[in-house]
Write a protein that holds these residues in place. Structure first.
Motif, PDB file in Angstrom:
ATOM      1  N   SER A  43      50.254  52.585  31.654  1.00  0.00           N
ATOM      2  CA  SER A  43      49.361  53.734  31.846  1.00  0.00           C
ATOM      3  C   SER A  43      50.150  55.035  31.957  1.00  0.00           C
ATOM      4  CB  SER A  43      48.542  53.548  33.122  1.00  0.00           C
ATOM      5  OG  SER A  43      47.597  52.534  32.932  1.00  0.00           O
ATOM      6  N   ARG A 110      48.787  32.778  48.518  1.00  0.00           N
ATOM      7  CA  ARG A 110      47.736  32.183  49.354  1.00  0.00           C
ATOM      8  C   ARG A 110      48.000  30.728  49.726  1.00  0.00           C
ATOM      9  NH1 ARG A 110      42.955  34.713  45.818  1.00  0.00           N
ATOM     10  NH2 ARG A 110      43.127  36.857  46.551  1.00  0.00           N
ATOM     11  N   SER A 191      32.392  43.072  38.691  1.00  0.00           N
ATOM     12  CA  SER A 191      33.668  43.675  39.106  1.00  0.00           C
ATOM     13  C   SER A 191      34.640  42.633  39.634  1.00  0.00           C
ATOM     14  CB  SER A 191      33.434  44.762  40.159  1.00  0.00           C
ATOM     15  OG  SER A 191      32.817  44.197  41.303  1.00  0.00           O
TER      16      SER A 191
HETATM   17  N1  LIG Z   1      37.925  42.238  41.755  1.00  0.00           N
HETATM   18  C1  LIG Z   1      37.674  41.537  42.847  1.00  0.00           C
HETATM   19  O1  LIG Z   1      36.509  41.354  43.249  1.00  0.00           O
HETATM   20  C2  LIG Z   1      38.814  40.951  43.649  1.00  0.00           C
HETATM   21  C3  LIG Z   1      38.523  40.396  44.898  1.00  0.00           C
HETATM   22  C4  LIG Z   1      39.566  39.821  45.649  1.00  0.00           C
HETATM   23  C5  LIG Z   1      40.851  39.809  45.133  1.00  0.00           C
HETATM   24  N2  LIG Z   1      41.089  40.332  43.890  1.00  0.00           N
HETATM   25  C6  LIG Z   1      42.456  40.264  43.387  1.00  0.00           C
HETATM   26  O2  LIG Z   1      43.024  41.576  43.512  1.00  0.00           O
HETATM   27  C7  LIG Z   1      43.902  41.816  42.401  1.00  0.00           C
HETATM   28  C8  LIG Z   1      43.420  43.085  41.687  1.00  0.00           C
HETATM   29  O3  LIG Z   1      42.112  42.824  41.195  1.00  0.00           O
HETATM   30  P1  LIG Z   1      41.212  43.978  40.542  1.00  0.00           P
HETATM   31  O4  LIG Z   1      39.940  43.326  40.168  1.00  0.00           O
HETATM   32  O5  LIG Z   1      41.215  45.191  41.377  1.00  0.00           O
HETATM   33  O6  LIG Z   1      42.066  44.254  39.197  1.00  0.00           O
HETATM   34  P2  LIG Z   1      41.874  45.346  38.065  1.00  0.00           P
HETATM   35  O7  LIG Z   1      40.659  46.172  38.298  1.00  0.00           O
HETATM   36  O8  LIG Z   1      41.979  44.613  36.767  1.00  0.00           O
HETATM   37  O9  LIG Z   1      43.179  46.272  38.259  1.00  0.00           O
HETATM   38  C9  LIG Z   1      44.468  45.734  38.083  1.00  0.00           C
HETATM   39  C10 LIG Z   1      45.491  46.790  38.457  1.00  0.00           C
HETATM   40  O10 LIG Z   1      46.810  46.256  38.318  1.00  0.00           O
HETATM   41  C11 LIG Z   1      47.584  47.085  37.434  1.00  0.00           C
HETATM   42  N3  LIG Z   1      48.499  46.200  36.697  1.00  0.00           N
HETATM   43  C12 LIG Z   1      48.175  45.242  35.782  1.00  0.00           C
HETATM   44  N4  LIG Z   1      49.283  44.589  35.376  1.00  0.00           N
HETATM   45  C13 LIG Z   1      50.335  45.146  36.044  1.00  0.00           C
HETATM   46  C14 LIG Z   1      51.737  44.912  36.057  1.00  0.00           C
HETATM   47  N5  LIG Z   1      52.309  43.951  35.300  1.00  0.00           N
HETATM   48  N6  LIG Z   1      52.520  45.683  36.854  1.00  0.00           N
HETATM   49  C15 LIG Z   1      51.975  46.654  37.627  1.00  0.00           C
HETATM   50  N7  LIG Z   1      50.645  46.938  37.645  1.00  0.00           N
HETATM   51  C16 LIG Z   1      49.841  46.179  36.875  1.00  0.00           C
HETATM   52  C17 LIG Z   1      46.559  47.739  36.543  1.00  0.00           C
HETATM   53  O11 LIG Z   1      47.113  48.935  35.999  1.00  0.00           O
HETATM   54  P3  LIG Z   1      46.600  49.513  34.569  1.00  0.00           P
HETATM   55  O12 LIG Z   1      45.327  50.266  34.855  1.00  0.00           O
HETATM   56  O13 LIG Z   1      47.712  50.390  34.161  1.00  0.00           O
HETATM   57  O14 LIG Z   1      46.386  48.326  33.677  1.00  0.00           O
HETATM   58  C18 LIG Z   1      45.456  48.026  37.564  1.00  0.00           C
HETATM   59  O15 LIG Z   1      45.799  49.152  38.345  1.00  0.00           O
HETATM   60  C19 LIG Z   1      43.849  40.553  41.527  1.00  0.00           C
HETATM   61  O16 LIG Z   1      44.915  39.716  41.846  1.00  0.00           O
HETATM   62  C20 LIG Z   1      42.534  39.896  41.921  1.00  0.00           C
HETATM   63  O17 LIG Z   1      42.552  38.497  41.736  1.00  0.00           O
HETATM   64  C21 LIG Z   1      40.106  40.930  43.160  1.00  0.00           C
END
Ligand SMILES: NC(=O)c1ccc[n+]([C@@H]2O[C@H](COP(=O)([O-])OP(=O)(O)OC[C@H]3O[C@@H](n4cnc5c(N)ncnc54)[C@H](OP(=O)(O)O)[C@@H]3O)[C@@H](O)[C@H]2O)c1
Length: 359
Positions: A43, A110, A191
Motif C-alpha cells: 500500500s 492461539r 466483514s
Molecule cells: N474480521 C474479523 O471479524 C476478525 C475477527 C477476529 C479476528 N480477526 C483476525 O484479525 C486479523 C485481521 O483481520 P481483518 O479482517 O481486519 O483483515 P483485513 O481487513 O483483511 O486487513 C488486513 C490488514 O493487514 C495488512 N496486511 C496484509 N498482509 C500483510 C503483510 N504481509 N504484512 C503487513 N501487513 C499486511 C493489510 O494491509 P493492506 O491494506 O496494505 O493490504 C490490512 O491492513 C486476521 O488475522 C483475522 O483473522 C478478524
C-alpha cells in the motif's frame, strides 16, 4: 498510570477492518497513544480519514506501508497486530526482541501445540517455540494479577469469543451431560472475512450459507476453551458485521434453570461488556459496540444460550483493548467511554422490553 505519560502503541494492519477499529478505540484512549499505523508494504501512505472517514473523526493520522524495518519503533511500548496469521506469526518475535509487548488479533498464537496449530491453520508455524509462551486472552477470563513477565497476548477469534462466553459458565460448573456435545450454530456478517476483495464475499454472491462444516478453524479453539468437543457450524450472512451464535446443550440430571442462571449471573456480574438480556439478542443490538449480549433459556434439561457480538469489536479490536487495559492495570472501561454513555441506555431498553423468557 499518569495519562500525561501515555503508552506508545503501533497498529499493524491499520488499513484493514479490525485495525481501523483499533485506531478508533485508541484515538480517545486516556493512557495509550498510537504513534505509528501500518498497512502492508503493497500500500501507499494514506490518511486514515480517507479510508475510514466514519471512524477517523478529526484525526490526521497517516497509515504508512510497513517495509519490515522495526528500527523506527524505538520508543514503542506495545503493538497490536491485525494481520493475516502468517504475517503475525513472523512479525511477533521481532517486536518481542525489541521489548515491545504484542497483542495479536490473528490466530498465529492461539494454540500452544505446534501440531494442532499446523492442522488448524494449514501451515507450519515459523516459531513453534514461541507458541507456549503466548497467553490466550479472553478478557472476561483473565486474572489481572498474572501478567508479570508475559509479553505476547493472543486475542481469541470472533466465533470462539461468542461461543465461549455463552457456554463457559455451564461448562466450568460441570452442568452439561457428559454423554452429549454442545452444538453451536453461528451467523456472521461479511466483514468477518476482512476488507480485501474476494468473490465469495462480493455483493452479488453473498446469500445465507453455511461453510466450514465440521472443519472450521474456530472449532478446535472453542473446544479447547470449553474443555469439551463441540459441533460448530458457521453461516455467512448478507450484512456487514455482527455475530449471533445459538448454542444448544443438554444439562445433566439435577441441574435446574435456577442453577444455570445463577452461574451466568456470578460469571458476569462484574463484567462491563457482557450483558445478560431477557430476549434473544439481535445483531443490531450489538453492532458497532464492544458488548456481548447473552440470552439464556432452559426447558427441562435442554439449554439454549444465544450470544450476539460485533465481530470487529468484541470479536477483535475492543477485546484487544480490553486485554491491554487489564495487562497494564488500567480501568477496565478506558477507551470505551463513548459506548458506556449512549449505548448502555439503549441496552437497558432492550433488556426491559423483552418478556422474561427464563425462570
Ligand atoms: N474480521 C474479523 O471479524 C476478525 C475477527 C477476529 C479476528 N480477526 C483476525 O484479525 C486479523 C485481521 O483481520 P481483518 O479482517 O481486519 O483483515 P483485513 O481487513 O483483511 O486487513 C488486513 C490488514 O493487514 C495488512 N496486511 C496484509 N498482509 C500483510 C503483510 N504481509 N504484512 C503487513 N501487513 C499486511 C493489510 O494491509 P493492506 O491494506 O496494505 O493490504 C490490512 O491492513 C486476521 O488475522 C483475522 O483473522 C478478524
Amino acid at each position: 498510570m499518569d495519562s500525561l505519560s501515555k503508552l506508545q502503541a503501533v497498529v499493524f494492519g491499520a488499513s484493514g477492518y479490525s485495525g481501523s477499529e483499533l485506531l478508533a478505540l485508541l484515538h480517545n484512549h486516556a493512557y495509550i497513544q498510537v504513534t505509528h499505523a501500518f498497512a502492508s508494504e503493497r500500500s501507499s501512505a494514506m490518511p486514515w480519514a480517507r479510508i475510514a472517514p466514519q471512524l477517523a473523526g478529526t484525526s490526521d493520522l497517516v497509515i504508512e506501508p510497513f517495509t519490515g524495518d522495526t528500527d523506527v519503533l524505538a520508543n514503542v511500548d506495545l503493538a497490536f497486530l491485525a494481520l493475516p496469521h502468517e504475517a503475525s506469526a513472523e512479525l511477533a518475535p521481532k517486536l518481542l526482541a525489541q521489548g515491545i509487548a504484542v497483542f495479536d488479533l490473528s490466530g498465529a498464537y492461539r494454540f500452544a501445540d505446534a501440531d494442532l496449530f499446523a492442522q488448524t491453520y494449514g501451515f507450519v508455524h515459523p516459531f513453534p517455540g514461541l507458541l507456549a509462551q503466548a497467553t490466550y486472552c479472553l478478557a472476561e477470563h483473565l486474572n489481572a494479577n498474572s501478567f508479570q513477565d508475559i509479553a505476547l497476548y493472543s486475542i481469541p477469534g470472533c466465533y470462539p469469543t461468542a461461543a465461549t462466553l455463552a457456554l463457559a459458565p455451564v461448562c466450568e460448573s460441570a452442568f452439561l451431560d457428559p454423554a452429549t456435545v454442545p452444538v453451536v450454530t453461528a451467523i456472521s456478517g461479511v466483514s468477518g472475512a476482512g476488507r480485501a476483495a474476494n468473490l465469495r464475499t462480493s455483493f452479488c454472491e453473498v446469500s445465507v450459507q453455511a461453510y466450514g462444516v465440521f472443519n472450521h478453524r474456530h472449532r478446535p479453539e472453542i473446544a479447547r476453551n470449553l474443555a469439551t468437543d463441540v459441533v460448530f457450524t458457521p453461516i455467512l450472512g448478507p450484512y456487514p458485521r455482527g455475530i449471533v451464535a445459538t448454542c444448544v446443550a443438554q444439562l445433566r440430571g439435577g441441574v435446574s434453570a435456577e442453577m444455570v442462571l445463577d452461574a451466568f449471573q456470578k460469571a458476569y456480574a462484574d463484567q462491563p461488556f457482557v450483558r445478560l438480556v431477557h430476549a434473544p439478542p439481535a445483531v443490531q443490538h450489538v453492532a458497532y459496540t464492544p458488548f456481548c449480549d447473552l440470552y439464556v433459556a432452559v426447558e427441562g434439561q435442554q439449554l439454549i444460550v444465544i450470544a450476539a457480538l460485533d465481530n470487529l469489536l468484541k470479536g477483535a479490536a475492543s477485546q484487544a483493548v480490553q486485554v491491554a487495559n487489564i495487562v497494564y492495570g488500567l480501568p477496565a472501561t478506558t477507551g470505551f467511554e463513548r459506548f458506556l454513555g449512549g449505548v448502555s441506555a439503549r441496552a437497558a431498553a432492550v433488556v426491559d422490553s423483552g418478556a422474561a423468557q427464563h425462570d
